[in-house]
Every structure is written in structure tokens, then in C-alpha cells.
Design a protein around this motif. Sequence first.
Motif, PDB file in Angstrom:
ATOM      1  N   PHE A 227     -31.681   6.940  15.719  1.00 23.01           N
ATOM      2  CA  PHE A 227     -30.953   7.989  16.416  1.00 23.01           C
ATOM      3  C   PHE A 227     -29.917   7.383  17.361  1.00 23.01           C
ATOM      4  CE2 PHE A 227     -33.378  11.848  15.450  1.00 23.01           C
ATOM      5  CZ  PHE A 227     -34.586  11.332  14.986  1.00 23.01           C
ATOM      6  N   SER A 228     -28.813   8.071  17.494  1.00 25.48           N
ATOM      7  CA  SER A 228     -27.837   7.695  18.515  1.00 25.48           C
ATOM      8  C   SER A 228     -27.099   8.952  18.965  1.00 25.48           C
ATOM      9  CB  SER A 228     -26.851   6.647  17.993  1.00 25.48           C
ATOM     10  OG  SER A 228     -26.097   7.169  16.906  1.00 25.48           O
ATOM     11  N   VAL A 229     -26.574   8.901  20.176  1.00 27.41           N
ATOM     12  CA  VAL A 229     -25.785  10.014  20.705  1.00 27.41           C
ATOM     13  C   VAL A 229     -24.453   9.469  21.188  1.00 27.41           C
ATOM     14  CG1 VAL A 229     -27.680  11.558  21.314  1.00 27.41           C
ATOM     15  CG2 VAL A 229     -26.911   9.828  22.955  1.00 27.41           C
ATOM     16  N   GLU A 230     -23.488  10.390  21.205  1.00 28.14           N
ATOM     17  CA  GLU A 230     -22.154   9.989  21.606  1.00 28.14           C
ATOM     18  C   GLU A 230     -21.424  11.195  22.160  1.00 28.14           C
ATOM     19  OE1 GLU A 230     -18.675   7.211  19.588  1.00 28.14           O
ATOM     20  OE2 GLU A 230     -19.636   8.737  18.364  1.00 28.14           O
ATOM     21  N   ARG A 231     -20.571  10.915  23.135  1.00 26.93           N
ATOM     22  CA  ARG A 231     -19.665  11.940  23.630  1.00 26.93           C
ATOM     23  C   ARG A 231     -18.257  11.396  23.365  1.00 26.93           C
ATOM     24  NH1 ARG A 231     -19.270  16.621  26.378  1.00 26.93           N
ATOM     25  NH2 ARG A 231     -17.957  16.774  28.230  1.00 26.93           N
ATOM     26  N   PRO A 232     -17.758  11.639  22.163  1.00 23.44           N
ATOM     27  CA  PRO A 232     -16.517  10.979  21.724  1.00 23.44           C
ATOM     28  C   PRO A 232     -15.273  11.451  22.455  1.00 23.44           C
ATOM     29  CG  PRO A 232     -17.241  12.605  20.118  1.00 23.44           C
ATOM     30  CD  PRO A 232     -18.333  12.506  21.137  1.00 23.44           C
ATOM     31  N   ASP A 233     -15.339  12.640  23.044  1.00 20.64           N
ATOM     32  CA  ASP A 233     -14.194  13.145  23.787  1.00 20.64           C
ATOM     33  C   ASP A 233     -14.722  14.017  24.924  1.00 20.64           C
ATOM     34  OD1 ASP A 233     -13.770  15.151  20.874  1.00 20.64           O
ATOM     35  OD2 ASP A 233     -14.825  15.725  22.694  1.00 20.64           O
ATOM     36  N   GLY A 234     -13.861  14.771  25.568  1.00 23.44           N
ATOM     37  CA  GLY A 234     -14.295  15.533  26.726  1.00 23.44           C
ATOM     38  C   GLY A 234     -15.085  16.778  26.416  1.00 23.44           C
ATOM     39  N   SER A 235     -15.270  17.106  25.126  1.00 25.91           N
ATOM     40  CA  SER A 235     -15.929  18.363  24.836  1.00 25.91           C
ATOM     41  C   SER A 235     -17.112  18.241  23.882  1.00 25.91           C
ATOM     42  CB  SER A 235     -14.920  19.364  24.270  1.00 25.91           C
ATOM     43  OG  SER A 235     -14.352  18.877  23.074  1.00 25.91           O
ATOM     44  N   ASN A 236     -17.115  17.276  22.993  1.00 25.20           N
ATOM     45  CA  ASN A 236     -18.179  17.197  21.992  1.00 25.20           C
ATOM     46  C   ASN A 236     -19.296  16.255  22.412  1.00 25.20           C
ATOM     47  OD1 ASN A 236     -17.165  18.729  19.456  1.00 25.20           O
ATOM     48  ND2 ASN A 236     -15.395  17.557  20.158  1.00 25.20           N
ATOM     49  N   PHE A 237     -20.490  16.569  21.920  1.00 26.61           N
ATOM     50  CA  PHE A 237     -21.666  15.728  22.135  1.00 26.61           C
ATOM     51  C   PHE A 237     -22.401  15.688  20.805  1.00 26.61           C
ATOM     52  CE2 PHE A 237     -24.919  13.542  24.165  1.00 26.61           C
ATOM     53  CZ  PHE A 237     -26.122  14.213  24.212  1.00 26.61           C
ATOM     54  N   THR A 238     -22.572  14.495  20.238  1.00 21.63           N
ATOM     55  CA  THR A 238     -23.105  14.406  18.882  1.00 21.63           C
ATOM     56  C   THR A 238     -24.423  13.658  18.838  1.00 21.63           C
ATOM     57  OG1 THR A 238     -21.901  12.375  18.397  1.00 21.63           O
ATOM     58  CG2 THR A 238     -20.784  14.440  17.882  1.00 21.63           C
ATOM     59  N   LEU A 239     -25.227  14.033  17.860  1.00 20.13           N
ATOM     60  CA  LEU A 239     -26.464  13.325  17.548  1.00 20.13           C
ATOM     61  C   LEU A 239     -26.339  12.785  16.137  1.00 20.13           C
ATOM     62  CD1 LEU A 239     -29.507  12.617  18.177  1.00 20.13           C
ATOM     63  CD2 LEU A 239     -30.071  14.792  17.070  1.00 20.13           C
ATOM     64  N   LYS A 240     -26.514  11.487  15.965  1.00 17.69           N
ATOM     65  CA  LYS A 240     -26.443  10.858  14.657  1.00 17.69           C
ATOM     66  C   LYS A 240     -27.817  10.337  14.274  1.00 17.69           C
ATOM     67  CE  LYS A 240     -23.093   7.900  13.642  1.00 17.69           C
ATOM     68  NZ  LYS A 240     -22.354   6.606  13.566  1.00 17.69           N
ATOM     69  N   ILE A 241     -28.195  10.640  13.048  1.00 19.71           N
ATOM     70  CA  ILE A 241     -29.398  10.035  12.476  1.00 19.71           C
ATOM     71  C   ILE A 241     -28.917   9.133  11.356  1.00 19.71           C
ATOM     72  CG2 ILE A 241     -31.680  10.415  11.512  1.00 19.71           C
ATOM     73  CD1 ILE A 241     -31.551  13.305  12.533  1.00 19.71           C
ATOM     74  N   ARG A 242     -29.188   7.856  11.484  1.00 18.88           N
ATOM     75  CA  ARG A 242     -28.561   6.857  10.609  1.00 18.88           C
ATOM     76  C   ARG A 242     -29.092   6.925   9.182  1.00 18.88           C
ATOM     77  NH1 ARG A 242     -29.762   2.287  13.326  1.00 18.88           N
ATOM     78  NH2 ARG A 242     -28.207   2.922  14.839  1.00 18.88           N
ATOM     79  N   SER A 243     -30.357   6.972   9.010  1.00 15.45           N
ATOM     80  CA  SER A 243     -30.971   6.988   7.679  1.00 15.45           C
ATOM     81  C   SER A 243     -32.098   8.006   7.717  1.00 15.45           C
ATOM     82  CB  SER A 243     -31.505   5.600   7.317  1.00 15.45           C
ATOM     83  OG  SER A 243     -32.133   5.624   6.052  1.00 15.45           O
ATOM     84  N   THR A 244     -31.796   9.203   7.255  1.00 15.12           N
ATOM     85  CA  THR A 244     -32.727  10.311   7.443  1.00 15.12           C
ATOM     86  C   THR A 244     -33.997  10.144   6.610  1.00 15.12           C
ATOM     87  OG1 THR A 244     -31.424  11.508   5.782  1.00 15.12           O
ATOM     88  CG2 THR A 244     -31.008  12.024   8.103  1.00 15.12           C
ATOM     89  N   LYS A 245     -35.079  10.674   7.194  1.00 18.42           N
ATOM     90  CA  LYS A 245     -36.377  10.690   6.525  1.00 18.42           C
ATOM     91  C   LYS A 245     -36.804  12.147   6.348  1.00 18.42           C
ATOM     92  CE  LYS A 245     -38.316   8.232   9.831  1.00 18.42           C
ATOM     93  NZ  LYS A 245     -37.211   7.768  10.693  1.00 18.42           N
ATOM     94  N   LEU A 246     -37.758  12.344   5.450  1.00 18.98           N
ATOM     95  CA  LEU A 246     -38.233  13.707   5.216  1.00 18.98           C
ATOM     96  C   LEU A 246     -38.723  14.363   6.506  1.00 18.98           C
ATOM     97  CD1 LEU A 246     -40.203  13.283   1.856  1.00 18.98           C
ATOM     98  CD2 LEU A 246     -37.958  14.345   2.174  1.00 18.98           C
TER      99      LEU A 246
END
Lengths: 113, 111
Positions: A65-84
Amino acid sequence: EPEVTQTPSHQVTQMGQEVILRCVPISNHLYFYWYRQILGQKVEFLVSFYNNEISEKSEIFDDQFSVERPDGSNFTLKIRSTKLEDSAMYFCASSVQGSQPQHFGDGTRLSIL
Amino acid sequence: GESVGLHLPTLSVQEGDNSIINCAYSNSASDYFIWYKQESGKGPQFIIDIRSNMDKRQGQRVTVLLNKTVKHLSLQIAATQPGDSAVYFCADLSGNTPLVFGKGTRLSVIA
């Protein structure tokens, strides 16, 4: 009334693929969170984010898992290699301060095949 | 371990009656609680909160009671309406730590 918005509402992904869940928190909020809710279970904390860094994370929030706020409005959650077992509703939330109530979006339903 | 839980998983009430949803907590240091309502397909929605310096707090048709002695809080909904049908969660937001949610009580309003 301002609200937290999440996209997409439903994401279907093959196991092993990367997925990015997106959130637009309420504009004057400074604290951001991700939670997940497996069907029929409690809402579980994943991670909190403040001042462009993770302030706290749970044991669920592992290296996939990782999170990022790439700009002033968005906040994202990334799952690199998803599992069931990543299949769940993922909720984004935000608050003005860490001690104030969190406001939730309507979630992204993530289905891993 | 520390937890926030609810006494009943489901509650059915007649439209117009009052509803009482209960919640127990285990951490005696907890000092800030929030009630959330979650309708089907939506995220948790803030209803009302209470801090430990209060025993009671009222909102529109809702009242939260806090009993610190027995570590119990309740949400009372007056004149329950069909739109109140949802899952209700109590959550602990003490000490700026992440929200800890209970399992939720599903409220069903019978017309």
C-alpha cells in the motif's frame, strides 16, 4: 455542504494488478485518511496523512500500500499487487484537525478477481 | 484488547417510536466518541459527538448519553422515521488516534 468525493465507485481488477483509488477531500481539511470495510465487517483504519506524510498506519497497511497527495486536491491510495483479500469497500475521509470528526466519502468498491 | 462494541447487531422499531442504540467501550481513558450512520451503498455519515466532560448531548431528534462509570454510551433517536434505517456505528476518537469503529447496529424501521 462540502463533501468528500471518491472515484471510481466500483473497481474490478485482476489479482496481481496495481490499482489506484482516488479521493478529493474537503478543501479546507488538513488531515486525510483511508479506511476499508470488508463485507459484513467493521470499518478498519488503514492510514492517516498530514502535512504530506503518513502520520499513522495500521498493520493492514503493508508494503503493498502507498498513499500520495499528488496535487492540492487529490489524495490517492495505491495497492501495488492486489490480492483476493483486498476485496472490500475503501473509504476516504478528511478532517480539519486530527481531533475533529472525520467526514467520509461514499467509498470505492474494490473487487479482485 | 481495547475495543468499541455494540450490544445488539440488529434493532427493529415501529415508525414513530423512539430508538435506543447502545455501545460499550473498554478503554477508560477514551474521552471522545462519535456516532456515525451508514446507509446502504454510502460512507459513514457523522451524526453527533460527545466528549467526556459531558453526560448528554442533544441534536435534532438525536441524543447521545455517556456513562463513564460503566463505559457505555447510547444513541437515542426520537420519533424514528423510515429514513433512519441504516447501520449505526459508535467510534472512539480519543487522543487524536485513528477512529476505532464498533461492529455496528442495523436499525430497521417498520412502517
